[in-house]
Each structure stands twice: as structure tokens, then as C-alpha cells.
Design a protein around this motif. Structure first.
Motif, PDB file in Angstrom:
ATOM      1  N   THR A 209       0.658  -1.279  -0.017  1.00  0.00           N
ATOM      2  CA  THR A 209       0.017   0.034   0.040  1.00  0.00           C
ATOM      3  C   THR A 209       0.894   1.119  -0.117  1.00  0.00           C
ATOM      4  N   GLY A 210       2.342   1.012  -0.280  1.00  0.00           N
ATOM      5  CA  GLY A 210       3.019   2.490  -0.205  1.00  0.00           C
ATOM      6  C   GLY A 210       3.135   2.883   1.062  1.00  0.00           C
ATOM      7  N   SER A 211       3.027   2.265   2.061  1.00  0.00           N
ATOM      8  CA  SER A 211       3.023   2.900   3.456  1.00  0.00           C
ATOM      9  C   SER A 211       4.231   2.643   4.531  1.00  0.00           C
ATOM     10  N   LEU A 212       5.448   2.250   4.038  1.00  0.00           N
ATOM     11  CA  LEU A 212       6.297   1.627   4.701  1.00  0.00           C
ATOM     12  C   LEU A 212       6.903   3.037   5.666  1.00  0.00           C
ATOM     13  N   HIS A 213       6.518   4.278   5.383  1.00  0.00           N
ATOM     14  CA  HIS A 213       6.891   5.203   6.195  1.00  0.00           C
ATOM     15  C   HIS A 213       6.654   5.330   7.612  1.00  0.00           C
TER      16      HIS A 213
END
Length: 332
Positions: A209-213
Motif C-alpha cells: 500500500t506504499g505505507s512503509l514510512h
């Protein structure tokens, strides 16, 4: 490395996997009867990584997989069993291996994430919120068990089907982040103990989901690299024995957060190879234990993540060969 390459019993592992499917009356087959879909995913993905997928009949596999689909859209672990989110992902992954996702009615499958949970909601008179709960978590089946494994499975399968729009991704991410602990790891629910398997599920879901931050990569990386013991193997929690399956759960997470260089790769490779049955094929949890398809898959997948020569690369988030993932998303 050349010596190690010769130590990987590729042909024997492939024959072992195929033979397990044919031995339907032995103990291993009987105890796995209810989760045969998972076993099919483990075995077939291993064959593909080894370059041996042509040892099975695709039409026979696909016919059986589709016979496990319920009218609701979800898949069971075997013919005559109830559908569950665990088996639905494995079914999608198996069809993906053979480039046969087109046999699926993707709307029917993705809508199942809502419809089967409605039955639970009606019976217990709670709000009809679909498979995804109000807090963003996911249930595994109509009985409502909640686990971050199910969050990953829903996100993975819907992503592979290009149907992530069916869920509230923002809420799903928020729930996963709520399961983060002070040690940097993740548990199955908020406040639950950090565990390498759950960490993989959470990190992979966040990666997709592109949320590794949301991840403290140094803190989590330290916790994960501490899982390597003197033998070179990895464990899932502090003070536990090493197990080949964590060659996947820990390694994949380290790769996704770019901290895999914090472990001794050569010692881990040796540990995995030491768990082989070099006479009959298959890989066990630890050296000299009985082999099974589960650990054979995770051992070979771990070696793939370690860039072991001769093996197809596997995607650490989708848990499918990279060429399969590329074909789905890029048509390559």
C-alpha cells in the motif's frame, strides 16, 4: 558458493513435492486435507522457484482449484470445506503462477470480502460493515476472528486482482500501525506480542500500500537481525529455537525495510541446506527433523531471497516469483 550450489538437492526436492500430492492416504496428506489449498500454493511455488513447474499438469491443478470455490466467491482449503480468507489468497496465488487469473470472476471474488461477513453481521445483529471492520481490521471468515494476517491477505489478494478499491486502504493501514509495539515489531492485534510472522504480514501489507514510512526501520531491523542464532538460523521471537520458516518471515521483512545486510547470509544459507533430506528430498524445520511441504517452501523461498544461484527470484511482499508479479502488474 559453488560448493553450496551443489548441495541444494533441486531434483529431489521437486520429486518430493510431486510425490506428496500422489500419496493421499499417508499421515501428512490426511492431516493437511483441510488446508490442501495452502499446501498446493507452497508446493507449486517451490516448484516454480526451482524451475520445475512443468512437472505438474496445469489443467488438472486449475480444475481442482476452481472446484474449491464457493458460490459466495471465496475459496475453501479443499472440496467440501468452508471458504476462508487464508485459502482464497492461496487460490489466487496458484492461479497467478499459471497465468490463469482470467478464469476468475474477479468481482465475485472481491465482493466475497463483503458478502460472507454480512451473514455474520445479520446473525449477531451488528452493523453490516463487510469483511473489513470499522476500525480497519479484517476478519478471516464468518465467525469474525481478527488478525493482522487477514489484513495482509486481503490487501495482497485484492491487489493481485486489481481490486484494492473494494476496501478502505487508509483504515486498513491505520489498524496495522496500531499493532506496532515499542520494540518496533508488530503483533496480531493491538498490544499483542511482536512475532516475526506477524511482522512480515504487517510490513508486506504496508509495502503493497506504499505505507512503509510508518515503520521505524532501524528499530525493527535491529529486532529482526537479533533473531539470528549461533547456528545461522533464525527464530521468530527471543529465546526460541531457529526454524527454517523464519528464513522467509524475517528475511523478507529485512529486505522490504532495506536492512538485510544486518544478518550473516552465508550462515543462514548453510543452516537451510543442513535441513535438507538429501536422500529423499524435502526440507525440515531444523537439521535431522522430518521434512514437510511447508518448510520445503520456506527454505527454498528463503534461499531465493538470499539470491542463491539457479533459483528464480521471489517478491518479498507478494510471496510469488518476481516474473509472476511483473506479469500481473506490468504485462511482462
Amino acid at each position: 558458493m559453488e560448493d553450496l550450489v551443489r548441495e541444494l538437492a533441486v531434483d529431489k526436492h521437486a520429486r518430493y513435492i510431486v510425490s506428496v500430492e500422489k500419496r493421499k492416504d499417508d499421515f501428512e496428506s490426511v492431516v493437511m486435507e483441510h488446508l490442501r489449498m495452502n499446501g498446493a500454493y507452497w508446493g507449486l511455488t517451490t516448484l516454480d522457484i526451482l524451475g520445475k513447474l512443468d512437472m505438474v499438469d496445469p489443467d488438472e491443478v486449475i480444475t481442482w482449484v476452481m472446484s474449491c470455490q464457493h458460490e459466495s466467491g471465496g475459496f475453501a482449503g479443499n472440496i467440501g470445506h468452508d471458504p476462508h480468507i487464508l485459502y482464497t489468497l492461496s487460490a489466487v496465488q496458484v492461479l497467478a503462477l499459471f497465468d490463469k487469473l482470467d478464469v476468475l470472476d474477479t468481482d465475485k471474488v472481491s465482493n466475497w470480502y463483503n458478502t460472507f461477513h454480512i451473514m455474520f453481521c445479520l446473525i449477531y445483529k451488528v452493523d453490516v460493515a463487510g469483511l473489513q471492520n470499522e476500525d480497519g481490521s479484517f476478519s478471516g471468515d464468518m465467525w469474525g476472528e481478527i488478525d493482522t494476517r487477514f489484513s495482509y491477505i486481503a490487501i495482497n489478494s485484492l491487489s493481485l486482482l486489481h481490486r484494492l478499491d473494494k476496501i478502505n486502504v487508509e483504515k486498513a493501514v491505520k489498524y496495522i500501525v496500531s499493532c506496532k509495539n515499542v520494540d518496533g515489531g508488530f503483533g496480531c492485534t493491538p498490544g499483542a506480542e511482536s512475532h516475526a510472522g506477524q511482522i512480515f504480514c504487517c510490513i508486506a501489507a504496508l509495502a503493497i500500500t506504499g505505507s512503509l514510512h510508518h515503520v521505524d526501520k532501524d528499530l525493527l531491523g535491529w529486532w529482526l537481525c537479533e533473531r539470528q542464532v549461533k547456528s545461522g538460523g533464525l527464530n521468530g521471537r527471543p529465546e526460541k529455537l531457529p526454524d527454517v520458516c523464519y528464513s522467509w518471515w524475517v528475511l523478507s521483512s529485512l529486505i522490504m525495510i532495506d536492512r538485510v545486510h544486518w544478518i550473516d547470509k552465508k550462515k543462514l544459507i548453510k543452516f537451510i541446506l543442513d535441513c535438507q533430506d538429501k536422500e529423499n528430498g524435502g526440507i525440515s524445520d531444523r537439521p535431522d527433523d522430518a521434512v514437510d511441504v511447508f518448510h520445503t517452501y520456506f527454505g527454498v523461498a528463503g534461499l531465493s531471497l538470499l539470491e542463491f544461484p539457479g533459483l528464480k527470484p521471489i517478491d518479498p511482499a507478494y510471496a510469488l516469483p518476481v516474473d509472476v508479479v511483473n506479469r500481473i502488474f506490468f504485462g511482462g
